[in-house]
Design an enzyme around this catalytic site. Sequence first.
Site, short mmCIF file in Angstrom:
data_model
loop_
_atom_site.label_atom_id
_atom_site.label_comp_id
_atom_site.label_asym_id
_atom_site.label_seq_id
_atom_site.Cartn_x
_atom_site.Cartn_y
_atom_site.Cartn_z
N ALA A 140 1.87 -2.62 3.31
CA ALA A 140 3.07 -3.00 4.05
C ALA A 140 4.04 -1.81 4.06
O ALA A 140 3.62 -0.66 4.23
CB ALA A 140 3.68 -4.25 3.44
N SER A 141 5.33 -2.05 3.84
CA SER A 141 6.33 -0.98 4.01
C SER A 141 6.31 0.09 2.93
O SER A 141 7.01 1.10 3.06
CB SER A 141 7.72 -1.59 4.12
OG SER A 141 7.89 -2.20 5.39
N VAL A 142 5.54 -0.09 1.89
CA VAL A 142 5.34 1.01 0.95
C VAL A 142 4.69 2.19 1.67
O VAL A 142 4.83 3.35 1.26
CB VAL A 142 4.50 0.54 -0.26
CG1 VAL A 142 4.04 1.71 -1.11
CG2 VAL A 142 5.32 -0.43 -1.12
N SER A 143 4.04 1.92 2.80
CA SER A 143 3.45 2.98 3.63
C SER A 143 4.49 4.01 4.07
O SER A 143 4.14 5.17 4.35
CB SER A 143 2.80 2.37 4.87
OG SER A 143 1.85 1.39 4.55
N LYS A 144 5.74 3.60 4.16
CA LYS A 144 6.79 4.50 4.66
C LYS A 144 6.99 5.73 3.79
O LYS A 144 7.45 6.77 4.27
CB LYS A 144 8.11 3.73 4.79
CG LYS A 144 8.13 2.69 5.90
CD LYS A 144 9.44 1.93 5.93
CE LYS A 144 9.55 1.00 7.13
NZ LYS A 144 8.60 -0.11 7.13
#
Length: 636
Positions: free
Chosen positions: A362-366
């Site tokens: 999820a947004s840890v990808s950022k």
Amino acid sequence: MHSLSLRRLLTSVLSLCSCSSALPNQRRSNVTSHVETYYSVDGATHAEKSKALKADGYRIVSLSSYGSPDSANYAAIWVQEEGPSFEIIHDADEATYNSWLQTWKSRGYVSTQVSATGPAENAVFAGVMENINVANWFQSCELENPWAFSNTTGNVDVVVKGFRMFGTPEERRYCILGHENVGNEQTTIQYSTPSFTVNFASTFEAETTKRFWRPSRLFLSEDHIITPSFADTSVGKWSHAVDLTKAELKEKIETERAKGLYPIDIQGGGSGSSERFTVVFAERTSPKPRQWNVRGEITGFEDNKAAEEEVDSIMRRFMEKNGVRQAQFAVALEGKTIAERSYTWAEDDRAIVEPDDIFLLASVSKMFLHASIDWLVSHDMLNFSTPVYDLLGYKPADSRANDINVQHLLDHSAGYDRSMSGDPSFMFREIAQSLPTKGAKAATLRDVIEYVVAKPLDFTPGDYSAYSNYCPMLLSYVVTNITGVPYLDFLEKNILDGLNVRLYETAASKHTEDRIVQESKNTGQDPVHPQSAKLVPGPHGGDGAVKEECAGTFAMAASASSLAKFIGSHAVWGTGGRVSSNRDGSLSGARAYVESRGTIDWALTLNTREYISETEFDELRWYSLPDFLSAFPIAG
């Protein structure tokens, strides 16, 4: 409602009494339990068979009443197994049934099967009550709208155990039974109403595309509308059939039995020449139990054994309470793991999680996008003050967008507020349909950018911050534009330093053999095929995202160990080198958390975000695991 004749009333009560007996209070889950079925029988035959089967140690696991209320027919499945005492009633009018229900409820019994047939003013009811331990259960049989059932449960999360749509097409009634959802079991049920009828075929395809999901009940109305219920528990191999005549059902049962499959649900509807059946078959008559497994090592604490026992206990409590099947926890010091544990609370047909398995982040990808921008700036290929749309050659409709620079995008202060204008990362279908091709092809990241630049901003860049998935998507396009290298290739060559971090592809067909199952009960329209009405699982486009175009914002996958190592030299939040902070990721089918804390870096990955509540997850990431890290000193 009108009362039944005295003869029918006595029949129902006498049948009730004849079926009462006490059995041991512990059921056994047995793949080879003997199964007996009958269908298209009248009330007297149902009562006779019930009495005989009870005497032989059978229990009723599926009950359906259908046809005319004056001469209702019955279909039932009985399994020979031990269990608690139970009571049965049939051919009962509303008053008789409700009195029976309250009598046995007052004695600690729980409704486990309910069915009804006939018009609203003259329906007859059938049911089963068992002496089982269910803290809260709810049943309502006068609902004019099935969605109103949630108003009767007092905010208690329930699993629907019984359902019947009766009445007439002009005056529907719904009878719904729900048990408190202990263990956070994941189920769905798709209701039809006078204004909306579920498309069974497309719904069935979408629900069973979700890995390990299966039909649990295929409830049937008198006019043959199927209300399907699905579950993610395991009963081995399974099959189903619908729209069967009595003769076809008999043949189907024999055919499936030869394959080792037994009926676990039969529902009837109609009478005479319009009598039809739905049926579900399975290898097992009850779901497989879950098993607890732990893999990995803890090597870097002063007392590794005690640390291992404590963190395993924390994770087990959370996973068992919340029904989470797969998870990882890892701790690193200066880029080297000192603890990596993988946890499995699942049936034996699911993979046992290993520390190097990869989870959707999820947004840890950022944080990989932030590291990419940091690399470009440090190599004098980009400045934080660079106007982005001018760099890419776009002329935004809103002139204020010309001032958006790299730092604005990193800080989520570029002028995009998803609470006002929506989140383009979940609007690929809508964007594709707005193109000249009218959805003939899926939207790309470039299409999304061109869609956004044609819209007004929600606020002036720099005025404030509003979390945005679009900003990192745009920056990933900048990375490719500047370097001439696809974003994922750039990551692998310059950022990941050999770590196993990869794109999580959209299509469910790409994940049929994955060890980690990104679990969600939700489905939605397919953004990859925008002109299709097909429904797909949430993690596979049902949330509106095409993950191949969202790599910079929420579509990467990795292990907790890789995450903990990565943030040892990169900012977990912000841009640059290591900094004490944290980052959270939440997406359909995924939950992840990473934190740089003092001298250590740690990460947590889950294969779902459908736990009981955010409070449960907050307790885990903000208190239980940090308290563990504070209580157990690092070696050296």
